[in-house]
Design a protein around this motif. Structure first.
Motif, PDB file in Angstrom:
ATOM      1  N   GLU A   4       7.952  26.506  21.771  1.00 18.06           N
ATOM      2  CA  GLU A   4       7.284  26.124  20.326  1.00 18.06           C
ATOM      3  C   GLU A   4       5.959  26.634  20.230  1.00 18.06           C
TER       4      GLU A   4
ATOM      5  N   LEU B  15       6.132  30.378  19.196  1.00 16.31           N
ATOM      6  CA  LEU B  15       6.868  30.439  17.945  1.00 16.31           C
ATOM      7  C   LEU B  15       5.730  30.342  17.107  1.00 16.31           C
ATOM      8  N   ARG B  16       4.990  29.078  17.068  1.00 17.19           N
ATOM      9  CA  ARG B  16       3.836  28.697  16.153  1.00 17.19           C
ATOM     10  C   ARG B  16       2.655  29.472  16.129  1.00 17.19           C
TER      11      ARG B  16
ATOM     12  N   ASN C 231       2.764  32.639  16.912  1.00 11.31           N
ATOM     13  CA  ASN C 231       3.389  33.955  16.355  1.00 11.31           C
ATOM     14  C   ASN C 231       3.365  34.088  14.996  1.00 11.31           C
ATOM     15  N   GLN C 232       3.660  32.999  14.416  1.00 10.04           N
ATOM     16  CA  GLN C 232       3.920  32.841  12.940  1.00 10.04           C
ATOM     17  C   GLN C 232       2.581  32.772  12.351  1.00 10.04           C
TER      18      GLN C 232
END
Length: 180
Positions: free
Chosen positions: A167, A170-171, A173-174
């Motif tokens: 998580e 992903l966070r 990377n965004q």
């Protein structure tokens, strides 16, 4: 030179005229003072025992001009010794050939091992060369984010660290993809 049938009879008569004494085989033995013995051979004695007895009396017992039993035994012993020596020589030759073959196989195995180690070294170098771009990419783009995520994971100590890391990555990377 002229041995035709017509010439044979005159030649034979001329030969007989020139040779005054009639020489026969008996005359030859008489000159050597060997007097022949006459032996009567009858057909009623099928095994010729009497004839053999008279011959044995005149000439003596038969002689064996071969080897005596002792000499035959010595000859057999010598042949057996030669056979054993040949067998031992053959065994030694076979052993020498086997040792030579084993030495050759050992040398081939050593060379094979040397070639195998060289091949492994070359494969390792090739893999290292192919992995270098991937390593550079990981060091440049993945490791900074992953190191930061692992530090936060160590501080927070979540129940499921793998899910936390996923998580977090992903966070982040965004957030990096959105322009500021």
């Amino acid at each position: 030179m002229r041995y035709t049938q017509d010439e044979f009879v005159p030649r034979l008569t001329r030969y007989r005229q020139l040779s005054t004494a009639e020489e026969t085989l008996l005359d030859y033995f008489d000159e050597l003072e060997i007097h022949p013995e006459h032996i009567e051979v009858t057909t009623c004695d099928s095994e010729y025992k009497d004839v053999m007895k008279k011959i044995t009396e005149m000439v003596g017992i038969p002689k064996n001009y071969g080897l005596s039993p002792e000499e035959q035994e010595e000859e057999d012993r010598r042949k057996e010794e030669e056979r054993k020596q040949k067998a031992a020589a053959e065994v030694a030759e076979k052993k020498r050939r086997n040792e030579a073959a084993l030495a050759e196989m050992a040398a081939q195995y050593e060379e094979w091992q040397k070639n195998l180690s060289e091949l492994k070294r070359q494969e390792y170098e090739l893999l290292e060369a192919h992995a270098l771009p991937l390593r550079n990419y990981l060091m440049k783009y993945v490791m900074p984010s992953l190191s930061e995520a692992m530090l936060d994971c160590c501080k927070i100590k979540p129940e499921d660290p793998v899910d936390f890391l996923a998580e977090y990555l992903l966070r982040n990377n965004q957030q990096e993809q959105q322009p500021a």
